[in-house]
Design a protein around this motif. Structure first.
Motif, short mmCIF file in Angstrom:
data_model
loop_
_atom_site.label_atom_id
_atom_site.label_comp_id
_atom_site.label_asym_id
_atom_site.label_seq_id
_atom_site.Cartn_x
_atom_site.Cartn_y
_atom_site.Cartn_z
N ASN A 84 0.08 2.59 17.55
CA ASN A 84 -1.25 2.20 17.08
C ASN A 84 -1.17 1.75 15.62
O ASN A 84 -0.48 2.36 14.80
CB ASN A 84 -2.23 3.36 17.19
N LYS A 85 -1.90 0.71 15.29
CA LYS A 85 -2.03 0.23 13.91
C LYS A 85 -3.48 -0.09 13.65
O LYS A 85 -4.07 -0.93 14.36
CB LYS A 85 -1.16 -1.01 13.71
N THR A 86 -4.08 0.58 12.63
CA THR A 86 -5.51 0.47 12.38
C THR A 86 -5.75 -0.07 10.98
O THR A 86 -5.17 0.43 10.00
CB THR A 86 -6.18 1.84 12.53
N TYR A 87 -6.63 -1.07 10.87
CA TYR A 87 -7.06 -1.62 9.58
C TYR A 87 -8.48 -1.13 9.31
O TYR A 87 -9.39 -1.42 10.10
CB TYR A 87 -7.02 -3.15 9.59
N LEU A 88 -8.66 -0.39 8.21
CA LEU A 88 -9.98 0.13 7.85
C LEU A 88 -10.79 -0.91 7.11
O LEU A 88 -10.24 -1.77 6.38
CB LEU A 88 -9.82 1.38 6.98
N PRO A 89 -12.11 -0.84 7.23
CA PRO A 89 -12.95 -1.74 6.43
C PRO A 89 -12.87 -1.36 4.95
O PRO A 89 -12.56 -0.22 4.60
CB PRO A 89 -14.34 -1.54 7.02
N ASP A 90 -13.20 -2.31 4.10
CA ASP A 90 -13.12 -2.06 2.66
C ASP A 90 -14.03 -0.92 2.21
O ASP A 90 -13.70 -0.17 1.29
CB ASP A 90 -13.48 -3.34 1.89
N SER A 91 -15.17 -0.76 2.91
CA SER A 91 -16.11 0.29 2.50
C SER A 91 -15.58 1.68 2.78
O SER A 91 -16.06 2.67 2.21
CB SER A 91 -17.45 0.10 3.23
N ALA A 92 -14.59 1.78 3.67
CA ALA A 92 -14.04 3.08 4.02
C ALA A 92 -12.84 3.45 3.17
O ALA A 92 -12.34 4.57 3.26
CB ALA A 92 -13.65 3.10 5.50
N ILE A 93 -12.38 2.51 2.36
CA ILE A 93 -11.21 2.76 1.52
C ILE A 93 -11.69 3.31 0.16
O ILE A 93 -12.45 2.64 -0.57
CB ILE A 93 -10.39 1.48 1.33
N VAL A 94 -11.30 4.49 -0.21
CA VAL A 94 -11.69 5.14 -1.46
C VAL A 94 -10.59 4.94 -2.49
O VAL A 94 -9.40 5.09 -2.16
CB VAL A 94 -11.95 6.65 -1.22
N PRO A 95 -10.96 4.63 -3.74
CA PRO A 95 -9.92 4.48 -4.78
C PRO A 95 -9.17 5.79 -4.95
O PRO A 95 -9.67 6.87 -4.67
CB PRO A 95 -10.72 4.13 -6.03
N PRO A 96 -7.94 5.72 -5.43
CA PRO A 96 -7.17 6.95 -5.63
C PRO A 96 -7.86 7.91 -6.61
O PRO A 96 -8.50 7.48 -7.59
CB PRO A 96 -5.84 6.43 -6.20
N ILE A 97 -7.79 9.17 -6.34
CA ILE A 97 -8.42 10.20 -7.17
C ILE A 97 -7.41 10.74 -8.17
O ILE A 97 -6.27 11.08 -7.78
CB ILE A 97 -8.96 11.33 -6.28
N ASP A 98 -7.84 10.85 -9.47
CA ASP A 98 -6.98 11.41 -10.52
C ASP A 98 -7.81 12.42 -11.32
O ASP A 98 -8.64 12.06 -12.17
CB ASP A 98 -6.47 10.30 -11.44
N LEU A 99 -7.67 13.70 -10.98
CA LEU A 99 -8.46 14.75 -11.64
C LEU A 99 -8.06 14.97 -13.09
O LEU A 99 -8.83 15.52 -13.90
CB LEU A 99 -8.30 16.06 -10.85
N SER A 100 -6.89 14.52 -13.44
CA SER A 100 -6.45 14.72 -14.84
C SER A 100 -7.27 13.90 -15.82
O SER A 100 -7.32 14.20 -17.02
CB SER A 100 -4.98 14.36 -14.97
N LEU A 101 -7.97 12.87 -15.29
CA LEU A 101 -8.80 12.07 -16.18
C LEU A 101 -10.01 12.84 -16.67
O LEU A 101 -10.63 12.50 -17.70
CB LEU A 101 -9.26 10.78 -15.44
N GLY A 102 -10.39 13.87 -15.97
CA GLY A 102 -11.54 14.67 -16.40
C GLY A 102 -11.18 15.81 -17.34
O GLY A 102 -12.07 16.56 -17.77
#
Length: 459
Positions: free
Chosen positions: A70-88
């Motif tokens: 299986n190979k699945t392409y997600l819509p752009d709205s479902a793709i979340v930018p990478p999370i970096d907690l160190s920025l906070g």
């Protein structure tokens, strides 16, 4: 030289025909008869049906497998930018441990966020087993029914074979009879023409009257269409015979003698007893009654529960990439006992049982009907044979008297005591009786064969 030429011509004419015996005719008829060949295929189908039903008593094993990518392409709205907690974190107050924990938590959260495209590989392989344990006897009754059914098909094949043998035999001897009748008619016509020539010669000498000439001509005119009819009957008999044996060869002619078969020395009571014991139709009717009885038992088994054992062993994988590694495999084992118990179906089972009871009684009535018909058939064929035998004895005596009458007429004419017309009348009478004599032989042969078949005898 002329006689030699005639002999050679006759040999050539004879060589143009293919003589065939009764046994060869029966063999060809069995090989080429379409109904018999179709019945043989029905027998093969019945055998395979029996094997199919019997297979249900053995465990049913099935291997089920699947492999998918299986190979699945997600819509752009479902793709979340990478999370970096160190920025906070506050750079002034945060320690190195805080940054370390923030990076760990960020990696954990990012692992939960779907990526695009997503690739997944999976494979599954399962061995499944199902074994019937108890059906209330329905499976056993089905196997017995299938076995009886194939026995019925075997009997039906034998019955068709007997019919073909009887019909082929009757056609074979009907051709011999037709040929005999043609020979007798040809001889009678030749005698009539010879007599006409003598009478006309006598008339030229003034020794006979015009009435005698006219009578001789009428005899010839009467015999000519009779010969044509006999020849046509022979052609029709040969055509039907060739169709029966499945060989459309116009040169095929039956070869044999029209002689009496061995006498069936049996009483009517003995014939009835033997026929009821050996007739295939009655055996088939009895087996039909057995099938109806098994059908009744099968419907009665609907009140009992069904029990089956089910088991399976499965090997499966699931990976978040196309490549499947050795440590991606898992296993699953299961075993279970299934039971189905009928509680209420709107009295449908009771209705089926009552219907099967009626079918069973109908089969018994049908069996009794076949027995009555067989008794009647045997009685009729027995009386027909005895009548044919008596008629043959009468015709045999008539032949002896006609031959003796011809001898006396010829003797009287040679001694100049009688006239030539007496000889002709005796010859005509002998020809007519010969027709009846050969016909009586055929009737004895046909009646004997029919009685043998009605007694269930093989011939």
């Amino acid at each position: 030289m002329k006689r030699i030429s005639i002999i050679i011509a006759l040999c050539l004419i004879v060589s143009m025909f293919w003589s065939i015996s009764l046994d060869e005719s029966i063999s060809l008829a069995k090989q080429n008869n379409k109904d018999l060949l179709s019945s043989k295929e029905d027998l093969q189908k019945a055998n395979q049906t029996y094997y199919q039903v019997r297979a249900n008593i053995y465990p049913q094993l099935n291997v089920v497998g699947a492999y998918s990518l299986n190979k699945t392409y997600l819509p752009d709205s479902a793709i979340v930018p990478p999370i970096d907690l160190s920025l906070g974190l506050d750079p002034d107050t945060a320690s190195s441990n805080d940054y370390y924990l923030a990076n760990v938590m960020s990696g954990a959260l990012n692992s939960l966020v779907p990526s695009s495209p997503m690739e997944e590989g999976s494979m599954a392989l399962s061995l499944q087993m199902q074994q019937v344990l108890f059906t209330g006897g329905k499976l056993n009754y089905s196997i017995k029914t299938a076995d009886i059914y194939r026995n019925i098909q075997q009997l039906n094949y034998q019955l068709k074979e007997q019919d073909i043998i009887l019909k082929t035999t009757q056609m074979f001897y009907s051709c011999l009879l037709a040929d005999k009748l043609v020979n007798v008619q040809e001889a009678a016509l030749e005698t009539a023409r010879h007599h006409l020539a003598r009478v006309e010669a006598f008339a030229n000498e003034g020794l006979v009257s015009d009435f005698d000439v006219m009578r001789a001509r009428l005899e010839v005119a009467k015999l000519e269409p009779q010969l044509m009819q006999a020849q046509n009957s022979r052609d029709l008999a040969l055509s039907a015979f060739r169709t029966q044996i499945g060989v459309n060869d116009p040169t095929i002619v039956p070869e044999g003698n029209l002689v009496l078969p061995p006498k069936l020395d049996i009483t009517l009571d003995e014939a009835l007893t033997q026929g009821l014991e050996n007739r295939i139709e009655l055996t088939m009717a009895k087996k039909g009654t057995e099938v109806a009885n098994l059908q009744l038992k099968t419907e009665q088994a609907g009140y009992f529960p069904n029990l089956a054992l089910q088991a399976s062993a499965a090997l499966y994988t699931k990976a978040d990439e196309y490549a499947i590694e050795g440590d991606d495999f898992g296993t699953n084992y299961s075993i279970g006992l299934g039971i189905s118990f009928p509680l209420f179906n709107g009295f449908a089972t009771k209705a089926k049982v009552n219907s099967a009871k009626s079918g069973y009684r109908q089969s018994q009535y049908q069996e009794q009907k076949y027995e009555d018909l067989i008794r009647l058939e045997i009685t009729q064929n027995y009386q027909k044979l005895r009548h044919a035998e008596k008629n043959y004895l009468v015709q045999e005596e008539n032949m002896k008297m006609a031959e003796r009458s011809l001898q006396l007429a010829q003797l009287r004419y040679e001694n100049q005591v009688g006239i030539q017309l007496e000889v002709f009348d005796a010859q005509t009478t002998l020809s007519a009786i010969q027709l009846q004599y050969f016909q009586s032989i055929y009737e004895v042969i046909s009646a004997t064969r029919e009685l043998q078949k009605s007694l269930g005898m093989n011939f």
